[in-house]
Design an enzyme around this catalytic site. Sequence first.
Site, short mmCIF file in Angstrom:
data_model
loop_
_atom_site.label_atom_id
_atom_site.label_comp_id
_atom_site.label_asym_id
_atom_site.label_seq_id
_atom_site.Cartn_x
_atom_site.Cartn_y
_atom_site.Cartn_z
N ARG A 214 1.26 -7.92 -8.63
CA ARG A 214 0.03 -8.35 -9.31
C ARG A 214 0.24 -8.29 -10.81
O ARG A 214 1.01 -7.48 -11.32
CB ARG A 214 -1.14 -7.46 -8.90
CG ARG A 214 -1.51 -7.60 -7.43
CD ARG A 214 -2.78 -6.82 -7.14
NE ARG A 214 -3.93 -7.49 -7.66
CZ ARG A 214 -4.81 -8.19 -6.93
NH1 ARG A 214 -4.67 -8.26 -5.63
NH2 ARG A 214 -5.83 -8.78 -7.51
N GLU B 30 -0.22 -20.48 3.95
CA GLU B 30 -0.67 -19.29 4.69
C GLU B 30 -2.19 -19.41 4.78
O GLU B 30 -2.88 -19.42 3.75
CB GLU B 30 -0.28 -18.00 3.98
CG GLU B 30 -0.77 -16.77 4.73
CD GLU B 30 -0.37 -15.47 4.05
OE1 GLU B 30 0.71 -15.41 3.43
OE2 GLU B 30 -1.15 -14.51 4.13
N HIS C 6 -4.05 -11.86 6.24
CA HIS C 6 -5.14 -11.13 5.58
C HIS C 6 -6.14 -10.58 6.61
O HIS C 6 -6.73 -11.33 7.37
CB HIS C 6 -5.90 -11.97 4.54
CG HIS C 6 -6.36 -11.10 3.41
ND1 HIS C 6 -7.44 -10.26 3.51
CD2 HIS C 6 -5.85 -10.88 2.17
CE1 HIS C 6 -7.58 -9.60 2.38
NE2 HIS C 6 -6.62 -9.94 1.55
N GLY C 7 -6.22 -9.27 6.61
CA GLY C 7 -7.19 -8.60 7.48
C GLY C 7 -6.80 -8.56 8.95
O GLY C 7 -7.60 -8.13 9.79
N HIS D 55 0.80 -1.23 0.00
CA HIS D 55 0.00 0.00 0.00
C HIS D 55 0.84 1.27 0.00
O HIS D 55 0.31 2.36 -0.24
CB HIS D 55 -1.03 -0.02 1.13
CG HIS D 55 -2.07 -1.09 0.84
ND1 HIS D 55 -2.65 -1.20 -0.39
CD2 HIS D 55 -2.56 -2.08 1.60
CE1 HIS D 55 -3.48 -2.23 -0.39
NE2 HIS D 55 -3.45 -2.79 0.81
#
Length: 241
Positions: free
Chosen positions: A45, A151, A191-192, A10
Amino acid sequence: MPVLAVNVDHVATLRQARMGIEPEPVTAAYMAEMAGATGIIVHLREDRRHIQDRDVELIKQTCNTRMHLEMAATEEMQGIALNIDPEFVCLVPEKREELTTEGGLNCVGREKELADYLAPLHDKGIRSSLFIDADPKQIEAASAAGTEFIEIHTGHYADAKEFNARNVELAKILDGIKLAQNLGLKVNLGHGLNYRNVLAFKDVPGIKEYSIGHAIMARAIYVGLDRAVRDMAEIIRTFVD
Ligand code: PXP
């Protein structure tokens, strides 16, 4: 002690918002390491929406801990991984229209395909992880594919709004961790995860790595990256081995 691997995607998201030259993920990676991160993650990505090839190269050249390259299981990415030679690759599913990785990789029925995909990476000494849901069938298939790590996707747990739903998702993850460990897999989580919900794993033994990006970058906007990473590193440091 489990590894805190900080995802710097990010930082690139912010840079790409203006297609400019700042902020630099490589600088963030360096600062994160100085603040206690013991791994750095980048997701290259296919659509290059945040991390660029150059970022992966720079972080590989300067990383003092270990670099994880998250990527889709495509031929292009396999070539890049073989060229960059990261310590780890983590295979994730990718859809162009998604905001972020929305679920785990499907491994069921793809055991041989995945094993064949991973073979040249393993031959080069690159260690592998498969990002999967806490579903026993997926865990068994990942094991059959010959990966060293999985994961487990913690996003459904992190996103659950209701107390009961969250506990159901947490129970699935905890069962998944046990099954994976019984099969000889090493387990990472990601994740999260944020400064509160990660505490559910404090007493869960054997987790090798926590992969955390968004919550750390969000906090960094208010308190700075150094403090945001230190706060998370301090939490992970209290977790059982
Ligand atoms: N693990 C995987 C496989 C991911 O795709 C992501 C998001 O890029 C993360 C972990 C980190 O998730 P978050 O940014 O929500 O901490």
